[in-house]
Design a protein around this motif. Structure first.
Motif: not given
Lengths: 130, 100
Positions: A67-77, A100-106, A116-119, A123-125
């Motif tokens: 579950y998590r690997d598939t989401l991480v592969n596509d960059g989904i937080p 970061f897999t996505q830099e700040p984007l307006e 990446d939370d290293t765990c 995570i999206q901010i």
């Protein structure tokens, strides 16, 4: 009804506690042993100590990895945290070695970034909606 | 080979994806989807975006690379050269053309 607790699967609870408190800046709320080595381990925001708790849940169940690997592969937080200034937080976290897999984007009214939370999770901010 | 290229470019959503990758290369599927929905108001499923990316990849316009657990998409405009080789673009950088 309100959201009192939400959870995120983490590879290693001790490591997750370090990352979520020392790097992200949350504070530990509950830490209760459950079973042999698992803990009921939650953190909260210092800005809202009575607010929603985040449970750092062991990722041992066999369903978790695919579950998590598939989401991480596509960059989904898997979770989103609100910050006052995404760009400032991005610089702060990057300075601490966070990947970061996505830099700040307006995007219109919101600015987001993903790290990446290293765990095992992304995570999206985001800027708090006005 | 050129047929794939023209087919890939024929779709407005795929052109928008290329625009966004031109602005910033190295995007996850999630970022591409976010840009399409938030910046371009395109309500399109992740599966559909994946399919568009597959068409672009087949035409060589998008390349993917893995970095650890993540997958990133990059723009590759090299195949577009085939168009200018087939229909050469006149050199407009001469001095007389640069005068407004």
């Amino acid at each position: 009804m309100k959201i009192h607790l939400t959870s995120i699967f983490v590879d290693d609870q001790a490591k997750a506690l370090r990352f979520y408190t020392e790097v992200l800046g949350f504070v530990k709320k509950h830490d209760v042993p459950v079973g042999e080595k698992d803990r009921w381990l939650t953190v909260v925001s210092p800005e809202d100590p009575e607010g929603t708790e985040l449970l750092l849940e062991p990722a041992g169940h066999p369903a978790v990895a695919p579950y998590r690997d598939t989401l991480v592969n596509d960059g989904i937080p898997l979770a989103q945290f609100a910050v006052d200034d995404v760009r400032a937080e991005y610089e702060r976290l990057r300075g601490l070695g966070v990947r970061f897999t996505q830099e700040p984007l307006e995007m219109g009214p919101v600015t987001t970034a993903v790290f990446d939370d290293t765990c095992g999770n992304l995570i999206q901010i985001a800027t708090k909606p006005q | 080979m050129a047929a794939d290229l023209f087919k890939a470019l024929a779709d407005p959503t795929r052109r928008t994806i290329l625009d966004e990758l031109a602005e910033k290369s190295g995007q996850t599927l999630f970022e591409i989807c976010s840009r399409l929905s938030m910046k371009h108001r395109l309500s399109i499923s992740r599966q559909a975006v994946s399919q568009h990316l597959a068409v672009l990849e087949e035409a060589g316009l998008v390349e993917t690379r893995r970095e650890g657990r993540y997958k990133f998409h990059d723009l590759n405009t090299a195949p577009l050269r085939q168009i200018t080789e087939r229909w050469p673009v006149p050199d407009t950088s001469g001095p007389e053309q640069s005068i407004p």
